[in-house]
Design a protein around this motif. Structure first.
Motif, PDB file in Angstrom:
ATOM      1  N   TYR A   3       0.825  -0.974   0.387  1.00  0.00           N
ATOM      2  CA  TYR A   3       0.064   0.082  -0.114  1.00  0.00           C
ATOM      3  C   TYR A   3       0.845   1.485   0.101  1.00  0.00           C
ATOM      4  N   TYR A  22       0.095   5.555   1.662  1.00  0.00           N
ATOM      5  CA  TYR A  22      -0.525   6.292   1.801  1.00  0.00           C
ATOM      6  C   TYR A  22       0.178   7.853   1.938  1.00  0.00           C
ATOM      7  N   GLY A  71      -6.446  -8.009   2.840  1.00  0.00           N
ATOM      8  CA  GLY A  71      -7.911  -8.369   2.829  1.00  0.00           C
ATOM      9  C   GLY A  71      -7.571  -8.908   4.367  1.00  0.00           C
ATOM     10  N   TYR A  72      -8.798  -9.608   4.126  1.00  0.00           N
ATOM     11  CA  TYR A  72      -9.407 -10.547   5.783  1.00  0.00           C
ATOM     12  C   TYR A  72      -8.052 -10.441   6.803  1.00  0.00           C
ATOM     13  N   ASP A 119     -14.386  -6.536   7.059  1.00  0.00           N
ATOM     14  CA  ASP A 119     -14.905  -8.167   7.837  1.00  0.00           C
ATOM     15  C   ASP A 119     -14.367  -7.569   8.828  1.00  0.00           C
ATOM     16  N   TYR A 120     -13.013  -7.145   9.026  1.00  0.00           N
ATOM     17  CA  TYR A 120     -11.476  -6.986   9.487  1.00  0.00           C
ATOM     18  C   TYR A 120     -11.633  -5.597  10.819  1.00  0.00           C
ATOM     19  N   LEU A 140      -8.958  -2.599  12.816  1.00  0.00           N
ATOM     20  CA  LEU A 140      -7.628  -3.172  13.214  1.00  0.00           C
ATOM     21  C   LEU A 140      -7.332  -1.483  14.141  1.00  0.00           C
ATOM     22  N   TYR A 146      -3.942   1.656  15.253  1.00  0.00           N
ATOM     23  CA  TYR A 146      -2.350   1.838  14.996  1.00  0.00           C
ATOM     24  C   TYR A 146      -2.393   2.909  15.709  1.00  0.00           C
ATOM     25  N   PHE A 171       1.294  -1.504  14.063  1.00  0.00           N
ATOM     26  CA  PHE A 171       0.073  -2.119  14.027  1.00  0.00           C
ATOM     27  C   PHE A 171       0.115  -2.675  16.054  1.00  0.00           C
ATOM     28  N   SER A 183     -11.867  -9.361  14.383  1.00  0.00           N
ATOM     29  CA  SER A 183     -12.662  -9.630  13.403  1.00  0.00           C
ATOM     30  C   SER A 183     -14.328  -9.364  13.345  1.00  0.00           C
ATOM     31  N   SER A 184     -14.653  -9.798  12.105  1.00  0.00           N
ATOM     32  CA  SER A 184     -16.339  -8.587  12.025  1.00  0.00           C
ATOM     33  C   SER A 184     -17.000 -10.090  12.987  1.00  0.00           C
ATOM     34  N   ILE A 185     -16.726 -11.288  12.917  1.00  0.00           N
ATOM     35  CA  ILE A 185     -17.479 -12.361  13.814  1.00  0.00           C
ATOM     36  C   ILE A 185     -17.496 -12.650  15.444  1.00  0.00           C
ATOM     37  N   SER A 205     -11.396  -2.951   6.811  1.00  0.00           N
ATOM     38  CA  SER A 205     -10.882  -3.945   5.556  1.00  0.00           C
ATOM     39  C   SER A 205     -11.680  -5.120   4.699  1.00  0.00           C
ATOM     40  N   ALA A 206     -12.280  -4.380   3.743  1.00  0.00           N
ATOM     41  CA  ALA A 206     -12.475  -5.913   2.624  1.00  0.00           C
ATOM     42  C   ALA A 206     -11.959  -6.005   1.814  1.00  0.00           C
ATOM     43  N   ARG A 207     -11.245  -5.206   0.836  1.00  0.00           N
ATOM     44  CA  ARG A 207     -10.111  -5.444  -0.136  1.00  0.00           C
ATOM     45  C   ARG A 207      -8.975  -5.280   0.682  1.00  0.00           C
ATOM     46  N   ARG A 208      -8.961  -3.406   0.810  1.00  0.00           N
ATOM     47  CA  ARG A 208      -8.065  -2.822   0.952  1.00  0.00           C
ATOM     48  C   ARG A 208      -7.763  -2.707   1.997  1.00  0.00           C
ATOM     49  N   LEU A 209      -6.995  -1.567   3.280  1.00  0.00           N
ATOM     50  CA  LEU A 209      -7.446  -1.119   4.876  1.00  0.00           C
ATOM     51  C   LEU A 209      -7.955   0.538   3.889  1.00  0.00           C
ATOM     52  N   THR A 210      -8.310   0.610   4.633  1.00  0.00           N
ATOM     53  CA  THR A 210      -9.173   2.037   4.625  1.00  0.00           C
ATOM     54  C   THR A 210      -8.915   2.618   6.442  1.00  0.00           C
ATOM     55  N   PHE A 211      -8.400   3.915   6.391  1.00  0.00           N
ATOM     56  CA  PHE A 211      -7.891   4.362   8.247  1.00  0.00           C
ATOM     57  C   PHE A 211      -9.171   5.894   8.366  1.00  0.00           C
TER      58      PHE A 211
END
Lengths: 115, 109
Positions: free
Chosen positions: A33, A35, A99-100, B31-32, B34, B36, B46, B51-53, B93-99
């Motif tokens: 990534y 940023y 991802g996950y 679904d995940y 984090l 930082y 980190f 996890s979303s579960i 995170s879905a496919r990538r990390l969003t902060f």
């Protein structure tokens, strides 16, 4: 090295010049990534590489920005015709896979100053 | 479109008390999650994930809570220490990390 390495750590450039920022991810990490963090702002997503998939370029702010990742390892972020608003800390991160379930590990960043 | 938001830019607490950092998200595909921590002139490191579960994950002084129905995430630090003073970012995170935008935590001795 064991961590994500970025170079240079600091870069001062004149407005209108091109710059290249380098990122060496952790060996074996397939996801990478970029940023950036402008003064007083959060982490702005720029681009994401995952294995051999087409990169997610949705965060690149203009066509002056481009990035490549050679051989699935080292990445270079290029900014053409730099502007003062490009001044920021550019952060690279890698993760084992995207991802996950995986955390990303960050480098120390490159502080870019456009004068 | 800010999919991950930290509405408090700063938080100040006394040493030994609890610090609670909050984060809201809009994308139900995440679904995940984090957290930082970032010190000046360093890259983010980190801290803890969930996890979303799950609805809770604990690691020493740090606990993350997830309320999926409210799309809300929080980080509890107890007891807070002066060395915890830093900017805290939540990420999803879905496919990538969003902060998120980050919250500056200051722990006063």
């Amino acid at each position: 090295g064991a961590g994500v390495s970025q170079s240079p750590s600091n870069k001062v450039t004149e407005k209108g010049k091109d710059v290249e920022l380098r990122c060496d991810p952790i060996s074996g990490h397939t996801a990478l990534y970029w940023y950036r963090q402008s003064l007083g702002q959060g982490l702005e997503f720029l681009i994401y590489f995952q294995g051999n998939s087409a990169p997610d370029k949705s965060g690149l702010p203009s066509d002056r920005f481009s990035a490549e990742r050679t051989g699935g390892s080292v990445s270079t972020l290029t900014i053409q015709r730099t502007q003062q608003e490009d001044s920021a800390v550019y952060l690279c991160a890698s993760s084992l896979y995207g991802g996950y379930g995986t955390e990303a590990f960050f480098g120390q960043g490159t502080r870019l100053t456009v004068v | 479109d800010q999919q991950v938001k930290q509405n408090s830019p700063s938080l100040s607490v006394q040493e030994g008390r609890i610090s609670i950092l909050n984060c809201d998200y809009t994308n139900s595909m995440f679904d995940y999650f984090l957290w930082y921590k970032k010190y000046p002139a360093e890259g983010p490191t980190f801290l803890i994930s969930i996890s979303s579960i799950k609805d809770k994950n604990e690691d020493g002084r740090f606990t993350v809570f997830l309320n999926k129905s409210a799309k809300h995430l929080s980080l509890h630090i107890v007891p807070s220490q002066p060395g915890d003073s830093a900017v805290y970012f939540c990420a999803a995170s879905a496919r990538r990390l969003t902060f998120g935008e980050g919250t500056q935590l200051t722990v006063n001795p």
